[in-house]
Write an enzyme that holds these catalytic residues in place. Structure first.
Site, PDB file in Angstrom:
ATOM      1  N   THR A 244       1.863  -4.578   4.098  1.00 37.90           N
ATOM      2  CA  THR A 244       1.766  -4.944   5.522  1.00 37.90           C
ATOM      3  C   THR A 244       1.185  -6.345   5.749  1.00 37.90           C
ATOM      4  OG1 THR A 244      -0.369  -3.845   5.675  1.00 37.90           O
ATOM      5  CG2 THR A 244       1.567  -2.560   6.315  1.00 37.90           C
ATOM      6  N   ASP A 245       0.462  -6.880   4.737  1.00 37.78           N
ATOM      7  CA  ASP A 245      -0.221  -8.165   4.973  1.00 37.78           C
ATOM      8  C   ASP A 245       0.759  -9.295   5.304  1.00 37.78           C
ATOM      9  OD1 ASP A 245      -2.579  -6.860   4.431  1.00 37.78           O
ATOM     10  OD2 ASP A 245      -2.878  -7.744   2.455  1.00 37.78           O
TER      11      ASP A 245
ATOM     12  N   THR B 147       0.822  -1.215   0.000  1.00 40.19           N
ATOM     13  CA  THR B 147       0.000   0.000   0.000  1.00 40.19           C
ATOM     14  C   THR B 147       0.852   1.259   0.000  1.00 40.19           C
ATOM     15  OG1 THR B 147      -1.803  -1.165   1.072  1.00 40.19           O
ATOM     16  CG2 THR B 147      -1.785   1.218   1.352  1.00 40.19           C
TER      17      THR B 147
HETATM   18  N1  LIG Z   1      -1.344  -2.031   3.986  1.00 38.42           N
HETATM   19  C1  LIG Z   1      -0.909  -2.871   3.062  1.00 38.42           C
HETATM   20  O1  LIG Z   1       0.207  -2.769   2.613  1.00 38.42           O
HETATM   21  C2  LIG Z   1      -1.853  -3.978   2.683  1.00 38.42           C
HETATM   22  C3  LIG Z   1      -1.722  -4.482   1.266  1.00 38.42           C
HETATM   23  N2  LIG Z   1      -2.804  -5.370   0.974  1.00 38.42           N
HETATM   24  C4  LIG Z   1      -0.406  -5.229   1.061  1.00 38.42           C
HETATM   25  O2  LIG Z   1      -0.008  -5.955   1.933  1.00 38.42           O
HETATM   26  O3  LIG Z   1       0.185  -5.098   0.026  1.00 38.42           O
END
Ligand SMILES: NC(=O)C[C@H](N)C(=O)O
Length: 323
Positions: free
Chosen positions: A88-89, A13
């Protein structure tokens, strides 16, 4: 003298944009982060975009490639610290993989964002600056791989994503963050216990992860047996107990020398062989299941994949999981 910081973008993200008409958040043709931070006082940023992937697309092969890239770069030129931007995932899995396999003393810091680059209250650039502050800090050396988000510094071993959308999503349930980043600098309030790096040059083992539930039987275990597993991690109940109807399925896997690692599905605490009833931790340990030292399921899976590249002996795996 200026500090050389290797800044590696992998996607997530933090590198995405929101379509203000549809509300969709996704990676664009280019990474908006590449246009930022061209110059920072006293720092040479050596920037590269290794991947441009949402983190659910990140694979163990990507993690290995990232580790090799960091090693090659730090062997061929002077690097004072490494910052990695990541979705973050699965950030905690990549962070933990690097923590277990890298043997560098320079700071290696991962960061990400919960709001994409053009959203109101976007946390990406701020987190990136905080991560760079940690990467240049001399006292952040020899701390293992770190995760910096929302003004906090966490260890890769303990940190986990706890909230689907809140910017304070990263928490360390066992011991809390090890430090903070603020306008005055970077402050640590405890030191992590470091362990020797494990060697890995490939990562091909077929390791499954399942979560136990009330009334679970052996059917999922039988299904896994058909898939030629090299190892299995089970998020067990409470301190590390399983429903008795799983015992025949566990026995079949153990008879085929498939290592099974037990962690807890609880958010906090350590799985241990306390309970002596049928399916209790004591019986599982006596059967040959390996108890892990406070890791969550997804990190135990990464560790088992790495460990199995070195050994399939239960005693050796047990020793690896006890640290
Ligand atoms: N906040 C994020 O980065 C979540 C995103 N879906 C990822 O992990 O790429």
């Amino acid at each position: 003298m200026n500090k050389n910081i290797l800044l590696i973008h992998t996607g997530g993200t933090i590198s995405m944009e929101e379509d203000h008409e549809t509300g969709e958040v996704k990676p664009g043709e280019t990474n908006p982060l590449m246009d930022h931070l061209k110059e920072l006082p006293d720092i040479n940023l050596i920037t590269t975009e290794l991947f441009h992937l949402p983190s659910p697309h990140i694979t163990p092969e990507n993690m290995l490639h990232l580790k090799t890239y960091i090693e090659e770069e730090s062997n061929t030129r002077h690097i004072d610290g490494v910052v990695i931007t990541h979705g973050t995932d699965t950030l905690e899995e990549t962070a933990y993989f690097l923590d277990v396999t890298l043997s560098l003393t320079i700071p290696v810091v991962l960061t990400g964002a919960m709001r994409s680059s053009n959203e109101l209250g976007s946390d990406g650039l701020y987190n990136l600056l905080s991560a760079i502050k940690v990467a240049v800090a001399d006292h952040a050396k020899s701390m293992g791989v770190l995760v910096v988000m929302n003004d906090e510094v966490h260890t890769a071993k303990n940190v986990t994503k706890t909230h689907t959308s809140n910017i304070a999503t990263f928490q360390s349930p066992q011991y809390g963050p090890i430090g903070i980043v603020n306008k005055a600098g970077v402050f640590f309030h405890h030191k992590p216990i470091l362990t020797r790096a494990l060697h890995v040059s490939k990562l091909n083992k077929n390791v499954f992860l399942i979560k136990a539930f009330a009334g679970m039987d052996s059917s999922l275990l039988k299904g896994i047996e058909q898939l030629n597993p090299d190892g299995l991690v089970i998020e067990a109940l409470g301190q590390g107990n399983l429903p008795p109807m799983m015992l025949p399925g566990l026995k079949n896997l153990l008879d085929k020398n498939i290592p099974i690692v037990v962690v807890s599905r609880c958010f906090n605490g350590i799985a241990q062989d306390v309970y002596g009833y049928e399916g209790g931790g004591r019986q599982l340990k006596d059967m040959g299941l390996i108890f892990s030292n406070g890791l969550n399921g997804q990190k135990a899976r990464i560790k088992l994949m790495i460990a199995l590249e070195t050994s399939t002996e239960r005693e050796e795996l047990e020793a690896i999981f006890s640290t």
